[in-house]
Scaffold this motif. Structure first.
Motif, PDB file in Angstrom:
ATOM      1  N   GLU A  24       0.855  -1.173   0.000  1.00 10.38           N
ATOM      2  CA  GLU A  24       0.000   0.000   0.000  1.00 10.38           C
ATOM      3  C   GLU A  24       0.897   1.231   0.000  1.00 10.38           C
ATOM      4  N   ARG A  45      -7.422   4.231   5.722  1.00  6.66           N
ATOM      5  CA  ARG A  45      -7.527   3.515   4.447  1.00  6.66           C
ATOM      6  C   ARG A  45      -8.683   2.533   4.535  1.00  6.66           C
ATOM      7  N   ILE A  46      -9.494   2.509   3.500  1.00  7.51           N
ATOM      8  CA  ILE A  46     -10.673   1.642   3.474  1.00  7.51           C
ATOM      9  C   ILE A  46     -10.514   0.660   2.322  1.00  7.51           C
ATOM     10  N   TYR A  47     -10.803  -0.607   2.575  1.00  6.01           N
ATOM     11  CA  TYR A  47     -10.737  -1.601   1.498  1.00  6.01           C
ATOM     12  C   TYR A  47     -12.023  -1.562   0.695  1.00  6.01           C
ATOM     13  N   ARG A 132     -12.058  -4.211   7.613  1.00  4.07           N
ATOM     14  CA  ARG A 132     -12.553  -3.164   6.721  1.00  4.07           C
ATOM     15  C   ARG A 132     -11.529  -2.102   6.333  1.00  4.07           C
ATOM     16  N   GLY A 133     -10.459  -1.929   7.132  1.00  3.61           N
ATOM     17  CA  GLY A 133      -9.508  -0.884   6.789  1.00  3.61           C
ATOM     18  C   GLY A 133      -8.457  -0.681   7.869  1.00  3.61           C
ATOM     19  N   THR A 134      -7.628   0.346   7.686  1.00  3.97           N
ATOM     20  CA  THR A 134      -6.525   0.603   8.608  1.00  3.97           C
ATOM     21  C   THR A 134      -6.400   2.093   8.908  1.00  3.97           C
ATOM     22  N   LEU A 209     -13.123   4.494  11.538  1.00  2.00           N
ATOM     23  CA  LEU A 209     -13.574   3.650  10.429  1.00  2.00           C
ATOM     24  C   LEU A 209     -15.021   3.185  10.583  1.00  2.00           C
ATOM     25  N   THR A 222      -9.169   4.843  -0.480  1.00  2.26           N
ATOM     26  CA  THR A 222      -9.742   3.524  -0.690  1.00  2.26           C
ATOM     27  C   THR A 222      -8.722   2.650  -1.411  1.00  2.26           C
TER      28      THR A 222
END
Length: 248
Positions: A24, A45-47, A132-134, A209, A222
């Motif tokens: 990433e 950050r969102i997946y 779902r994300g970081t 998040l 994203t």
């Protein structure tokens, strides 16, 4: 001729972002959220499709995308992911080795190197684990850098990742923490970041998040986990809106 080829390669890299699997790239502009004490929180950050594990397992359901925290996660939950004991030990944080000794982790590896499902404490039968994300974190006093990973949610069907289920809600209930050491993220206790926070501060971190929070977020990125050709890193994925609406 060589200059022409080099120019063509550079253009190609721009088009496909030149991203290595699971890497990433850092944001061009730091997305600063807030600071609590010595801890700075930034770059959520969102997946686009949340990272899913196979049912009753810590193995990735889809291998086309590997998150940068996954090996650090496997060091705790899926030792068999590593082909050798030496490789496994590289992903155990030095603080844990100093506290418990190398022999403890050598034993953990030896006892689990053929266990392809991993440690059972975290996964649940008949459910996918979902992340779902970081959020990036830095302790400005020590210089330590962390990655908080929003999990662990559970869904019975892969297609439920953008729907409301018994376990998977718009709010974030759990986070895993990984500290950057030797250039890689290694699992550590989340209390190293939020352990001294007040209830309000703790909720402020976990709310980053939350799907309802993300809808109004001023900055985020994203991450393309399913390799969409028309992917837009500046747009929220559909599941964020679905989840924010489902709990109203």
């Amino acid at each position: 001729m060589n200059k022409t080829i080099l120019k063509a390669l550079m253009i190609c890299c721009v088009i496909v972002s030149c991203k290595t699997k699971g890497i990433e790239d850092p944001l061009d502009n730091k997305c600063e959220l807030f600071k609590i004490g010595n801890y700075e929180f930034f770059n959520p950050r969102i997946y686009d499709r949340p990272v899913l594990f196979e049912k009753e397992s810590h193995n990735l359901l889809h291998e086309e995308y590997t998150p940068i925290w996954y090996k650090g996660y496997c060091a705790v939950n899926l030792p068999s992911h590593f082909s050798t004991k030496e490789d496994y030990l590289k992903y155990v944080h030095s603080g844990d080795i100093k506290r418990f000794g190398t022999s403890k982790y050598e034993t953990i590896y030896d006892e689990n190197k053929t266990n392809t499902k991993g440690i059972q404490d975290v996964y649940h039968k008949d459910f996918h684990l979902l992340f779902r994300g970081t959020v990036s974190v830095k302790n400005v006093a020590s210089g330590n850098e962390y990655l908080l990973v929003a999990g662990k949610s559970y869904i019975a069907s892969e297609n439920d990742y953008d729907k409301n289920t018994e376990f998977y809600e718009s709010e974030v209930k759990n986070m895993f923490a990984f500290m950057l050491e030797d250039g890689i993220y290694k699992h550590v206790s989340v209390d190293l970041v939020v352990g001294t926070f007040t209830k309000h501060q703790h909720e402020q971190v976990y709310d980053i998040l939350n799907a309802k929070t993300l809808v109004d977020a001023l900055c985020f990125e994203t991450i393309n986990t399913i390799k969409k050709p028309d992917f837009d890193s500046a747009a929220l994925p559909k599941w964020v809106y679905n989840k924010s609406e489902s709990d109203q």
